[in-house]
Motif scaffolding. Structure first.
Motif, PDB file in Angstrom:
ATOM      1  N   THR A   1     -15.872   4.811  -0.580  1.00 15.76           N
ATOM      2  CA  THR A   1     -15.706   4.080   0.678  1.00 15.76           C
ATOM      3  C   THR A   1     -14.910   2.795   0.479  1.00 15.76           C
ATOM      4  N   THR A   2     -15.211   2.072  -0.594  1.00 22.94           N
ATOM      5  CA  THR A   2     -14.570   0.771  -0.832  1.00 22.94           C
ATOM      6  C   THR A   2     -13.085   0.901  -1.112  1.00 22.94           C
ATOM      7  N   TYR A   3     -12.688   1.921  -1.879  1.00 20.91           N
ATOM      8  CA  TYR A   3     -11.315   2.027  -2.353  1.00 20.91           C
ATOM      9  C   TYR A   3     -10.456   2.993  -1.544  1.00 20.91           C
ATOM     10  N   ALA A   4     -11.034   3.670  -0.561  1.00 23.61           N
ATOM     11  CA  ALA A   4     -10.220   4.584   0.261  1.00 23.61           C
ATOM     12  C   ALA A   4      -9.251   3.798   1.125  1.00 23.61           C
ATOM     13  N   SER A   5      -8.039   4.305   1.242  1.00 23.15           N
ATOM     14  CA  SER A   5      -7.035   3.633   2.053  1.00 23.15           C
ATOM     15  C   SER A   5      -7.401   3.721   3.528  1.00 23.15           C
ATOM     16  N   THR A   6      -7.358   2.591   4.204  1.00 17.53           N
ATOM     17  CA  THR A   6      -7.677   2.562   5.639  1.00 17.53           C
ATOM     18  C   THR A   6      -6.556   3.169   6.478  1.00 17.53           C
ATOM     19  N   ALA A   7      -5.403   3.435   5.856  1.00 21.75           N
ATOM     20  CA  ALA A   7      -4.279   4.026   6.592  1.00 21.75           C
ATOM     21  C   ALA A   7      -4.407   5.545   6.705  1.00 21.75           C
TER      22      ALA A   7
END
Length: 404
Positions: free
Chosen positions: A218-224
């Motif tokens: 969750t922390t490192y997933a790209s928000t794009a």
């Protein structure tokens, strides 16, 4: 070799804070890799076994992407199949179609298969079974959409209503979620899978490990990227093919960048497999697969075994299955996920374990099975300085040895 030991794996681990790299390595090393040979042998073997049990003749139909509401066949009595979607390239269906063509040719004189799954050929052969074939199913959605589009033609609706045909599904691998969804659509006896896809939810990690890995995703997933951090359908799948990395893998494994954080080093290249990783998708790379399975089973002493002293592949599989059953799984599907073995291999190993009274009919270790597992752990690699009682004697289960 574990994926975290490769140059690309080490670069990928560098994306994370030092304190998080142990969890990232566990996630990466838990991915099952399926090479082209393994896919072909496993899927072809599954279809050939079904040819003996399903009503013949059988039409082998490779599943492909259909738009919502799109029909597979155009209008007319002998309507041809529609071509690919606009701006689309052949995907895994092209690989599956080539395999199916090989299966048909190898069937020989006693041909149980329809020559090609056209309406004209199925009618002329008096087809009895339509087998929808795919390499992988993460949620079941693509196969269900294809099924709706395929059976929409009036001829096929008529055959089905008069019970002249039945539909079945064959997949090399499916997640537990997809397996259940497909069974609800086609029926429990109509869904056939070579191996179960491991997921974050089916790995036998402790709760703290699961939460740390999910937090990492969750922390490192790209928000794009408009996909759940755990992959499409929130699946958390842990299986990749040499031709494709499915999008139900956690996003951090296949994203090309991380929005707002330049310098992200990807592992997979979106759905593509990098050339420097492709060599790891080897059918004979059993050491890597076994090392991954031992790690999932949380059996560190098994990692010290000199597996070359286990005389046959059956014996090695039996040891892995015994180690998995020691974790008290519910069924063979979960044992397959824990060990990375195919369902046929698990069935064979479990049947051998039952025959030699290493497990009982309730899928529990017997005293004899526990003793064999403990004995195997003593067959350590030469030069290991551990406080274990090593042995130079090639290991073979006691129940398989000749009487003295």
């Amino acid at each position: 070799m574990l994926l975290s030991d490769t140059p690309r794996g080490l670069n990928w681990l560098g994306n994370f804070d030092v304190a998080e790299r142990e969890s990232a390595a566990l996630l990466l090393d838990s991915i099952e890799l399926v090479g082209q040979d393994a896919l072909q042998i496993g899927l072809s073997g599954l279809i050939e076994s079904l040819a003996d049990s399903l009503p013949n003749p059988i039409a082998l139909v490779p599943v492909r992407e259909l738009a919502p509401g799109q029909r597979y066949f155009q209008h007319g009595r002998d309507a041809p199949a529609r071509l690919l979607l606009p701006q689309s390239f052949p995907g895994s269906e092209a690989i599956v179609a080539a395999m199916l063509n090989g299966v048909r040719r190898a069937a020989g004189v006693k041909q149980p298969f329809v020559e090609a799954p056209s309406l004209k050929n199925m009618r002329g052969a008096r087809c009895r079974t339509i087998l929808l074939v795919d390499d992988f199913s993460g949620s079941g959605g693509r196969i269900k959409t294809f099924y709706r589009g395929f059976k929409a033609h009036p001829t096929l609706r008529s055959w089905l209503s008069y019970q002249r045909i039945e539909y079945h599904v064959a997949c090399y691998a499916a997640t537990p979620l997809a397996f259940r969804n497909l069974q609800r659509t086609f029926g429990e006896e109509h869904v056939h899978v070579h191996t179960m896809c491991p997921t974050i939810g089916t790995r036998k990690w402790d709760e703290d490990q699961i939460q740390r890995i999910k937090r990492l995703c969750t922390t490192y997933a790209s928000t794009a990227i408009q996909t759940s951090p755990l992959g499409y359908g929130d699946t958390g799948g842990l299986l990749a093919f040499s031709h494709s990395a499915p999008n139900n893998l956690p996003v951090i494994l296949w994203q090309m960048f991380r929005a707002g954080h330049p310098g992200w080093a990807p592992f997979f290249l979106d759905k593509g497999i990098p050339d420097d990783v492709r060599a790891l998708f080897s059918l004979t790379d059993r050491d890597r697969q076994r090392a991954s399975a031992v790690r999932q089973l949380q059996q560190p002493r098994l990692s010290l075994i000199d597996w070359s002293q286990l005389r046959s592949q059956d014996t090695q599989d039996m040891m892995l299955v015994l180690a998995a059953i020691a974790r008290r799984p519910r069924d063979r599907h979960l044992v397959a996920q824990l060990t990375g073995l195919s369902l046929p291999a698990v069935r064979r190993a479990a049947d051998l374990c039952t025959t030699f009274k290493l497990i009982d009919r309730s899928f529990h270790l017997t005293d004899r099975g526990r003793a064999e597992l403990q004995h195997a752990k003593k067959i350590t690699l030469p030069g290991d300085d551990f406080l274990l009682n090593g042995s130079d004697e090639p290991y073979y289960p006691r129940q398989l040895r000749a009487g003295r």
